[in-house]
Design an enzyme around this catalytic site. Structure first.
Site, PDB file in Angstrom:
ATOM      1  N   TRP A 185       0.327   4.825   0.524  1.00  0.00           N
ATOM      2  CA  TRP A 185       0.682   4.738  -0.896  1.00  0.00           C
ATOM      3  C   TRP A 185      -0.243   5.689  -1.641  1.00  0.00           C
ATOM      4  O   TRP A 185      -1.464   5.581  -1.539  1.00  0.00           O
ATOM      5  CB  TRP A 185       0.503   3.313  -1.462  1.00  0.00           C
ATOM      6  CG  TRP A 185       0.589   3.346  -2.966  1.00  0.00           C
ATOM      7  CD1 TRP A 185       1.694   3.634  -3.705  1.00  0.00           C
ATOM      8  CD2 TRP A 185      -0.490   3.171  -3.902  1.00  0.00           C
ATOM      9  NE1 TRP A 185       1.372   3.641  -5.048  1.00  0.00           N
ATOM     10  CE2 TRP A 185       0.053   3.357  -5.195  1.00  0.00           C
ATOM     11  CE3 TRP A 185      -1.847   2.865  -3.765  1.00  0.00           C
ATOM     12  CZ2 TRP A 185      -0.727   3.253  -6.349  1.00  0.00           C
ATOM     13  CZ3 TRP A 185      -2.621   2.764  -4.915  1.00  0.00           C
ATOM     14  CH2 TRP A 185      -2.064   2.955  -6.186  1.00  0.00           C
ATOM     15  N   GLU A 224       5.106   3.894   0.624  1.00  0.00           N
ATOM     16  CA  GLU A 224       5.330   2.861  -0.402  1.00  0.00           C
ATOM     17  C   GLU A 224       5.743   3.461  -1.741  1.00  0.00           C
ATOM     18  O   GLU A 224       5.032   4.275  -2.322  1.00  0.00           O
ATOM     19  CB  GLU A 224       4.046   2.038  -0.578  1.00  0.00           C
ATOM     20  CG  GLU A 224       4.168   0.907  -1.583  1.00  0.00           C
ATOM     21  CD  GLU A 224       2.917   0.033  -1.627  1.00  0.00           C
ATOM     22  OE1 GLU A 224       1.907   0.356  -0.945  1.00  0.00           O
ATOM     23  OE2 GLU A 224       2.943  -0.981  -2.350  1.00  0.00           O
ATOM     24  N   LYS A 226       6.830   3.171  -5.852  1.00  0.00           N
ATOM     25  CA  LYS A 226       6.278   2.422  -6.987  1.00  0.00           C
ATOM     26  C   LYS A 226       6.953   2.823  -8.290  1.00  0.00           C
ATOM     27  O   LYS A 226       7.478   3.930  -8.415  1.00  0.00           O
ATOM     28  CB  LYS A 226       4.763   2.672  -7.050  1.00  0.00           C
ATOM     29  CG  LYS A 226       4.067   1.928  -8.162  1.00  0.00           C
ATOM     30  CD  LYS A 226       2.590   1.733  -7.896  1.00  0.00           C
ATOM     31  CE  LYS A 226       1.932   1.133  -9.126  1.00  0.00           C
ATOM     32  NZ  LYS A 226       0.625   0.570  -8.848  1.00  0.00           N
ATOM     33  N   ASP A 257       7.139  -3.189  -2.004  1.00  0.00           N
ATOM     34  CA  ASP A 257       6.161  -4.056  -2.671  1.00  0.00           C
ATOM     35  C   ASP A 257       6.902  -4.757  -3.802  1.00  0.00           C
ATOM     36  O   ASP A 257       7.514  -4.102  -4.658  1.00  0.00           O
ATOM     37  CB  ASP A 257       5.007  -3.191  -3.205  1.00  0.00           C
ATOM     38  CG  ASP A 257       3.905  -4.014  -3.860  1.00  0.00           C
ATOM     39  OD1 ASP A 257       4.218  -4.869  -4.705  1.00  0.00           O
ATOM     40  OD2 ASP A 257       2.726  -3.778  -3.546  1.00  0.00           O
ATOM     41  N   HIS A 260       6.791  -3.582  -7.493  1.00  0.00           N
ATOM     42  CA  HIS A 260       6.990  -2.168  -7.798  1.00  0.00           C
ATOM     43  C   HIS A 260       8.357  -1.790  -8.346  1.00  0.00           C
ATOM     44  O   HIS A 260       8.809  -0.665  -8.171  1.00  0.00           O
ATOM     45  CB  HIS A 260       6.690  -1.321  -6.556  1.00  0.00           C
ATOM     46  CG  HIS A 260       5.234  -1.286  -6.247  1.00  0.00           C
ATOM     47  ND1 HIS A 260       4.674  -0.424  -5.346  1.00  0.00           N
ATOM     48  CD2 HIS A 260       4.203  -2.008  -6.752  1.00  0.00           C
ATOM     49  CE1 HIS A 260       3.369  -0.626  -5.282  1.00  0.00           C
ATOM     50  NE2 HIS A 260       3.068  -1.586  -6.129  1.00  0.00           N
ATOM     51  N   HIS A 284       5.159  -5.728   1.045  1.00  0.00           N
ATOM     52  CA  HIS A 284       3.948  -6.125   0.329  1.00  0.00           C
ATOM     53  C   HIS A 284       4.379  -7.258  -0.590  1.00  0.00           C
ATOM     54  O   HIS A 284       4.919  -7.018  -1.666  1.00  0.00           O
ATOM     55  CB  HIS A 284       3.385  -4.961  -0.498  1.00  0.00           C
ATOM     56  CG  HIS A 284       2.545  -4.021   0.304  1.00  0.00           C
ATOM     57  ND1 HIS A 284       1.803  -3.018  -0.250  1.00  0.00           N
ATOM     58  CD2 HIS A 284       2.316  -3.960   1.641  1.00  0.00           C
ATOM     59  CE1 HIS A 284       1.159  -2.371   0.707  1.00  0.00           C
ATOM     60  NE2 HIS A 284       1.464  -2.911   1.863  1.00  0.00           N
ATOM     61  N   ASP A 292       3.102  -4.726 -12.536  1.00  0.00           N
ATOM     62  CA  ASP A 292       2.625  -4.842 -11.154  1.00  0.00           C
ATOM     63  C   ASP A 292       1.208  -5.419 -11.166  1.00  0.00           C
ATOM     64  O   ASP A 292       0.253  -4.768 -10.774  1.00  0.00           O
ATOM     65  CB  ASP A 292       2.647  -3.434 -10.524  1.00  0.00           C
ATOM     66  CG  ASP A 292       2.207  -3.440  -9.080  1.00  0.00           C
ATOM     67  OD1 ASP A 292       2.367  -4.487  -8.419  1.00  0.00           O
ATOM     68  OD2 ASP A 292       1.703  -2.403  -8.618  1.00  0.00           O
ATOM     69  N   ASP A 294      -0.206  -7.840  -9.559  1.00  0.00           N
ATOM     70  CA  ASP A 294      -0.795  -8.332  -8.311  1.00  0.00           C
ATOM     71  C   ASP A 294      -1.407  -9.714  -8.448  1.00  0.00           C
ATOM     72  O   ASP A 294      -2.529  -9.960  -8.014  1.00  0.00           O
ATOM     73  CB  ASP A 294      -1.790  -7.306  -7.749  1.00  0.00           C
ATOM     74  CG  ASP A 294      -1.079  -6.094  -7.180  1.00  0.00           C
ATOM     75  OD1 ASP A 294      -0.321  -6.269  -6.218  1.00  0.00           O
ATOM     76  OD2 ASP A 294      -1.257  -4.977  -7.716  1.00  0.00           O
ATOM     77  N   ASP A 324       0.014  -8.328  -0.650  1.00  0.00           N
ATOM     78  CA  ASP A 324      -0.704  -7.341  -1.457  1.00  0.00           C
ATOM     79  C   ASP A 324      -0.886  -7.867  -2.874  1.00  0.00           C
ATOM     80  O   ASP A 324       0.027  -7.789  -3.689  1.00  0.00           O
ATOM     81  CB  ASP A 324       0.054  -6.004  -1.475  1.00  0.00           C
ATOM     82  CG  ASP A 324      -0.714  -4.941  -2.263  1.00  0.00           C
ATOM     83  OD1 ASP A 324      -1.913  -5.153  -2.535  1.00  0.00           O
ATOM     84  OD2 ASP A 324      -0.119  -3.896  -2.607  1.00  0.00           O
TER      85      ASP A 324
HETATM   86  C1  RNT Z   1      -0.451  -0.234  -5.411  1.00  0.00           C
HETATM   87  C2  RNT Z   1       0.145  -0.534  -4.094  1.00  0.00           C
HETATM   88  C3  RNT Z   1      -0.789  -0.492  -2.925  1.00  0.00           C
HETATM   89  C4  RNT Z   1      -2.134  -1.104  -3.221  1.00  0.00           C
HETATM   90  C5  RNT Z   1      -3.058  -1.189  -2.034  1.00  0.00           C
HETATM   91  C6  RNT Z   1      -4.452  -1.505  -2.442  1.00  0.00           C
HETATM   92  O1  RNT Z   1       0.378  -0.495  -6.462  1.00  0.00           O
HETATM   93  O2  RNT Z   1       0.784  -1.771  -4.150  1.00  0.00           O
HETATM   94  O3  RNT Z   1      -0.188  -1.070  -1.823  1.00  0.00           O
HETATM   95  O4  RNT Z   1      -2.005  -2.370  -3.780  1.00  0.00           O
HETATM   96  O5  RNT Z   1      -2.957  -0.051  -1.295  1.00  0.00           O
HETATM   97 ZN    ZN Z   2       1.511  -2.569  -2.297  1.00  0.00          ZN
END
Ligand code: RNT
Ligand code: ZN
Length: 417
Positions: A185, A224, A226, A257, A260, A284, A292, A294, A324
Site C-alpha cells: 500500500w 491495496e 484506497k 480494506d 477504503h 483488511h 477511514d 481504523d 487493519d
Molecule cells: C492505509 C492502509 C494500510 C495501512 C497499513 C498500516 O489506509 O489501510 O493497509 O493501514 O499499511
Molecule cells: Zn489497510
C-alpha cells in the site's frame, strides 16, 4: 461460564441448526483452520522501530491510552498474549518498520532478510506464520508521491525498498513453508487539484510492473486500493479503479480494506466481481467511522455481509483474512481481542447460513421464503456455537476475556512508561 452451561447450550444449538441442515461441528472446524492475520501495528500505534519521524501518508492514530509497546520484545510479548487468548489460527502481519535493526539506522533501500531473522525465529517458536508489508509512510522521502513520483531518484528509492521487501517476504514464506502475503500500500496522492492524474498512474503501474517482475515462489504480492488519505484528499493514485484494472490484467491479488471506499458503498458486493478477474483477495477488516478512521472491527452488518459474501461465493480459500485498525484510545490488547473475536463471529455466522435452502428458495422464485429465513437466522443461537468453539480450545468464553486483559494490563502494560 460454567462448563455445563456451555456444553448444554451448544448441544441445543447444534440440534437447532441441524434441523436447518447445518452442521455446527463442521462450521467450527472451518473456523478453527481459517487463519486471521493480526496486524502488529495495533501494539504501538504504527510507530515501528526505525525512526521518530511519526506517522505520515494520510493515516492517523488518535488517543494516548497508556501501555503502548515500546520495544520489539514488548510487541512480541503483547502479540503472544493476544494469541494465547484466541481460539483458531492466527498469523502475524509485520510492516517493514518493525525490523530488528539493533538500534542502527537502516534506510528503507537497505533493508534485508537479516533484519527479520529474529522475527522468523520468534514466529517459528510460536507456531505462527508471518505476513509482510512494505512501508511508504513516515520517512523523509515519503512526501506525497513514492512509487508514482516523477523524480526518478525518489521513485527508484521506493522501487528498491519494495523489491527488498518482496525478498524478505519470500524468505519468510520459505522458512514457514506457507506463502507470506506481502501487501503493497502506498499513500501516493495529492491534497489539491492536479492536471497529471494520468501521469502518476502510469508511473505507479510502471513501478509495480518492475517490482513484481521478480519470481519469488515463497510469497504472494497484494496491492491495496484506497479512497483518500488525510492531507491527500483530492487525488489518490492507487484508487479502486486503478488497482481493479491492474490486478485483473496482471493477475495480482487485490487488497480490499473495508475502510477504503465511499461510506455508502457496499464492500461485500465487491467480492464476487473482483474474484471473477483477480486471483485472490487479501482482506483488511476494519471499521471506518465517517472516514477511514481504523476503529476496532466489530460484528456489524458490514463485516457480517463481507463474510457472508465470501462464503456464498465459495471463496474462503481465495480470501486471506487480515485485520487493519489502530486505536490508541483504548486498551490496545483488548482492541485486538475485540476485533479478532468479531471477525470470527462474522465468519462463523456466514458458515452457519442455510445456503442450500436459501438457494432453493431463490431458484424457485420464493422471495418471501428467502427473506423470512434470512431474517430468522439472525435470532439463531450462534453465540452458543461461538462460546463452545472458545471453550473447546481452552480460551476465555464470552466476556471472560475482559478480566484477562485487565490482568495483563495490571501486570504488564500499566508498568510501561
Ligand atoms: C492505509 C492502509 C494500510 C495501512 C497499513 C498500516 O489506509 O489501510 O493497509 O493501514 O499499511
Ligand atoms: Zn489497510
Amino acid at each position: 461460564m460454567k462448563e455445563h452451561q456451555i456444553t448444554q447450550a451448544y448441544a441445543l444449538a447444534k440440534e437447532r441448526y441441524a434441523a436447518l441442515g447445518i452442521d455446527t461441528d463442521k462450521a467450527i472446524e472451518t473456523l478453527e483452520r481459517t487463519p486471521i492475520s493480526l496486524h502488529c501495528w495495533q501494539t504501538d500505534d504504527v510507530m515501528g522501530f526505525e525512526s521518530n519521524a511519526g506517522l505520515s501518508g494520510g493515516i492517523q492514530t488518535t488517543g494516548n491510552y497508556p501501555g503502548r509497546a515500546r520495544t520489539l520484545d514488548e510487541v512480541r510479548q503483547d502479540l503472544a498474549f493476544v494469541v494465547s487468548q484466541l481460539a483458531g489460527t492466527q498469523r502475524v502481519n509485520l510492516h517493514e518498520i518493525y525490523g530488528d535493526f539493533g538500534g542502527r539506522k537502516v534506510d528503507r533501500d537497505q533493508v534485508e532478510v537479516a533484519h527479520f531473522q529474529s522475527w522468523m525465529e520468534w514466529a517459528k517458536s510460536m507456531g505462527l506464520c508471518l505476513d509482510f508489508n512494505s512501508t511508504s509512510f513516515g520517512h523523509p522521502k515519503s512526501g506525497d508521491l513514492t512509487l508514482a513520483n516523477p523524480d526518478p531518484a525518489i521513485r527508484a528509492f521506493w522501487i528498491e525498498h519494495t523489491k527488498r521487501c518482496r525478498r524478505i517476504a519470500d524468505a519468510m514464506g520459505r522458512a514457514q513453508g506457507d506463502p507470506c502475503m506481502m501487501n503493497i500500500w502506498v499513500h501516493d496522492g495529492l491534497k489539491d487539484l492536479t492536471v497529471e492524474r494520468r501521469r502518476y498512474r502510469e508511473l505507479l503501474a510502471e513501478s509495480l510492473d518492475e517490482i513484481l517482475a521478480e519470481e519469488l515462489p515463497g510469497m504472494k504480492s497484494c496491492v491495496e486500493a484506497k479512497l483518500f488519505g488525510i492531507g491527500l484528499e483530492s487525488y489518490t493514485v492507487g484508487s479502486h479503479d486503478f488497482y481493479a484494472g491492474y490486478c485483473a490484467t496482471r493477475k495480482v491479488i487485490y487488497t480490499l480494506d473495508t475502510g477504503h471506499y465511499e461510506p455508502t458503498e457496499n464492500v461485500a458486493d465487491m467480492v464476487s466481481s473482483l474474484l471473477l478477474y483477480v486471483p485472490e483477495l487479501m482482506l483488511h477488516v476494519s471499521r471506518p467511522a465517517r472516514w477511514d478512521s481504523d476503529h476496532v472491527t466489530l460484528m456489524n452488518d458490514q463485516t457480517l455481509d463481507l463474510f457472508k459474501e465470501i462464503v456464498r461465493a465459495e471463496a474462503l480459500h481465495r480470501a486471506h483474512i487480515g485485520l487493519d485498525y489502530f486505536d490508541a484510545s483504548i486498551n490496545r490488547i483488548g482492541a485486538y481481542l475485540i476485533g479478532t473475536r468479531a471477525t470470527q463471529k462474522c465468519l462463523l455466522q456466514a458458515l452457519l447460513e442455510p445456503l442450500h435452502t436459501l438457494r432453493k428458495y431463490e431458484a424457485g422464485g420464493q422471495g418471501f421464503e428467502r427473506l423470512a429465513l434470512m431474517e430468522e437466522m439472525k435470532a439463531l443461537p450462534f453465540g452458543a456455537v461461538y462460546d463452545y468453539f472458545n471453550w473447546k480450545n481452552g480460551v476465555p468464553v464470552g466476556e471472560e476475556f475482559i478480566s484477562a486483559v485487565q490482568e495483563y494490563e495490571k501486570n504488564v502494560t500499566s508498568k510501561r512508561e
